[in-house]
Design a protein around this motif. Structure first.
Motif, PDB file in Angstrom:
ATOM      1  N   MET A   1      43.329 -50.033 -11.478  1.00 52.62           N
ATOM      2  CA  MET A   1      43.099 -51.298 -10.787  1.00 52.62           C
ATOM      3  C   MET A   1      44.444 -51.979 -10.546  1.00 52.62           C
ATOM      4  O   MET A   1      45.309 -51.972 -11.384  1.00 52.62           O
ATOM      5  CB  MET A   1      42.181 -52.164 -11.644  1.00 52.62           C
ATOM      6  CG  MET A   1      41.965 -53.551 -11.104  1.00 52.62           C
ATOM      7  SD  MET A   1      40.607 -54.351 -11.937  1.00 52.62           S
ATOM      8  CE  MET A   1      39.484 -54.412 -10.575  1.00 52.62           C
ATOM      9  N   SER A   2      44.578 -52.599  -9.403  1.00 53.78           N
ATOM     10  CA  SER A   2      45.844 -53.237  -9.077  1.00 53.78           C
ATOM     11  C   SER A   2      45.929 -54.623  -9.688  1.00 53.78           C
ATOM     12  O   SER A   2      44.947 -55.204 -10.106  1.00 53.78           O
ATOM     13  CB  SER A   2      45.995 -53.325  -7.556  1.00 53.78           C
ATOM     14  OG  SER A   2      45.058 -54.252  -7.029  1.00 53.78           O
ATOM     15  N   ASN A   3      47.148 -55.155  -9.677  1.00 52.38           N
ATOM     16  CA  ASN A   3      47.355 -56.472 -10.292  1.00 52.38           C
ATOM     17  C   ASN A   3      46.884 -57.611  -9.397  1.00 52.38           C
ATOM     18  O   ASN A   3      47.034 -58.761  -9.761  1.00 52.38           O
ATOM     19  CB  ASN A   3      48.815 -56.651 -10.694  1.00 52.38           C
ATOM     20  CG  ASN A   3      49.761 -56.560  -9.521  1.00 52.38           C
ATOM     21  OD1 ASN A   3      49.350 -56.416  -8.386  1.00 52.38           O
ATOM     22  ND2 ASN A   3      51.044 -56.637  -9.800  1.00 52.38           N
ATOM     23  N   ASP A   4      46.326 -57.305  -8.217  1.00 57.29           N
ATOM     24  CA  ASP A   4      45.783 -58.364  -7.374  1.00 57.29           C
ATOM     25  C   ASP A   4      44.275 -58.524  -7.569  1.00 57.29           C
ATOM     26  O   ASP A   4      43.602 -59.158  -6.779  1.00 57.29           O
ATOM     27  CB  ASP A   4      46.137 -58.135  -5.903  1.00 57.29           C
ATOM     28  CG  ASP A   4      45.559 -56.841  -5.351  1.00 57.29           C
ATOM     29  OD1 ASP A   4      45.076 -56.000  -6.129  1.00 57.29           O
ATOM     30  OD2 ASP A   4      45.611 -56.665  -4.118  1.00 57.29           O
ATOM     31  N   SER A   5      43.770 -57.991  -8.650  1.00 58.61           N
ATOM     32  CA  SER A   5      42.358 -58.096  -8.990  1.00 58.61           C
ATOM     33  C   SER A   5      41.961 -59.553  -9.176  1.00 58.61           C
ATOM     34  O   SER A   5      42.645 -60.296  -9.889  1.00 58.61           O
ATOM     35  CB  SER A   5      42.086 -57.333 -10.286  1.00 58.61           C
ATOM     36  OG  SER A   5      40.881 -57.758 -10.879  1.00 58.61           O
ATOM     37  N   PRO A   6      40.847 -59.979  -8.551  1.00 55.92           N
ATOM     38  CA  PRO A   6      40.424 -61.359  -8.812  1.00 55.92           C
ATOM     39  C   PRO A   6      40.091 -61.566 -10.286  1.00 55.92           C
ATOM     40  O   PRO A   6      40.306 -62.652 -10.824  1.00 55.92           O
ATOM     41  CB  PRO A   6      39.192 -61.550  -7.924  1.00 55.92           C
ATOM     42  CG  PRO A   6      38.724 -60.187  -7.593  1.00 55.92           C
ATOM     43  CD  PRO A   6      39.935 -59.290  -7.656  1.00 55.92           C
ATOM     44  N   ILE A   7      39.599 -60.543 -10.947  1.00 53.55           N
ATOM     45  CA  ILE A   7      39.242 -60.655 -12.358  1.00 53.55           C
ATOM     46  C   ILE A   7      40.480 -60.964 -13.189  1.00 53.55           C
ATOM     47  O   ILE A   7      40.479 -61.872 -14.011  1.00 53.55           O
ATOM     48  CB  ILE A   7      38.535 -59.378 -12.854  1.00 53.55           C
ATOM     49  CG1 ILE A   7      37.214 -59.206 -12.107  1.00 53.55           C
ATOM     50  CG2 ILE A   7      38.314 -59.415 -14.355  1.00 53.55           C
ATOM     51  CD1 ILE A   7      36.563 -57.863 -12.296  1.00 53.55           C
ATOM     52  N   ALA A   8      41.534 -60.215 -12.964  1.00 53.12           N
ATOM     53  CA  ALA A   8      42.778 -60.422 -13.704  1.00 53.12           C
ATOM     54  C   ALA A   8      43.318 -61.833 -13.468  1.00 53.12           C
ATOM     55  O   ALA A   8      43.663 -62.554 -14.410  1.00 53.12           O
ATOM     56  CB  ALA A   8      43.810 -59.375 -13.291  1.00 53.12           C
ATOM     57  N   LYS A   9      43.364 -62.224 -12.214  1.00 55.30           N
ATOM     58  CA  LYS A   9      43.891 -63.541 -11.838  1.00 55.30           C
ATOM     59  C   LYS A   9      43.050 -64.665 -12.437  1.00 55.30           C
ATOM     60  O   LYS A   9      43.585 -65.597 -13.042  1.00 55.30           O
ATOM     61  CB  LYS A   9      43.905 -63.659 -10.310  1.00 55.30           C
ATOM     62  CG  LYS A   9      44.288 -65.021  -9.790  1.00 55.30           C
ATOM     63  CD  LYS A   9      44.178 -65.061  -8.275  1.00 55.30           C
ATOM     64  CE  LYS A   9      44.414 -66.459  -7.734  1.00 55.30           C
ATOM     65  NZ  LYS A   9      44.274 -66.509  -6.274  1.00 55.30           N
TER      66      LYS A   9
END
Length: 105
Positions: A1-9
């Motif tokens: 998964m990339s770091n632009d994931s809404p979950i991560a943010k």
């Protein structure tokens, strides 16, 4: 998964707003204290994604509706939080107004 994931943010944004460390959040959500910080860190970096049950527990600790975590649009994310804060009767009125305005559903 990339770091632009809404979950991560959204997870990081909400955790910081709550003033919790990664470890504190993880432990409060039922993650083993020795892996709590690394797991939350991986979620916030987008390296791993929490399953829905874990995501729900995290958001309960953060007192934020779980769908907020999945909103990939900032306006939608704000709407989710605002809608959740309304009383039941206010939610019904708001939904009726939207339905009348937009004409769908």
């Amino acid at each position: 998964m990339s770091n632009d994931s809404p979950i991560a943010k959204r997870l990081k944004q909400t955790r910081l707003r709550a003033g919790l460390s990664q470890k504190q959040l993880g432990i409060a959500a039922g993650i083993d204290e020795f892996s709590a910080s690394p797991r939350i860190n991986q979620y916030e970096r987008g390296k791993h994604t929490p399953d829905y049950k874990t995501a729900d527990r995290l958001m309960q600790v953060l007192k934020t509706p779980t769908p907020f975590l999945y909103a990939d649009n900032d306006d939608l994310a704000e709407m989710i939080v605002l809608f959740d804060s309304l009383k039941s009767q206010e939610k019904k009125k708001f939904l009726k107004l939207l339905q009348e305005t937009i004409g769908c559903f």
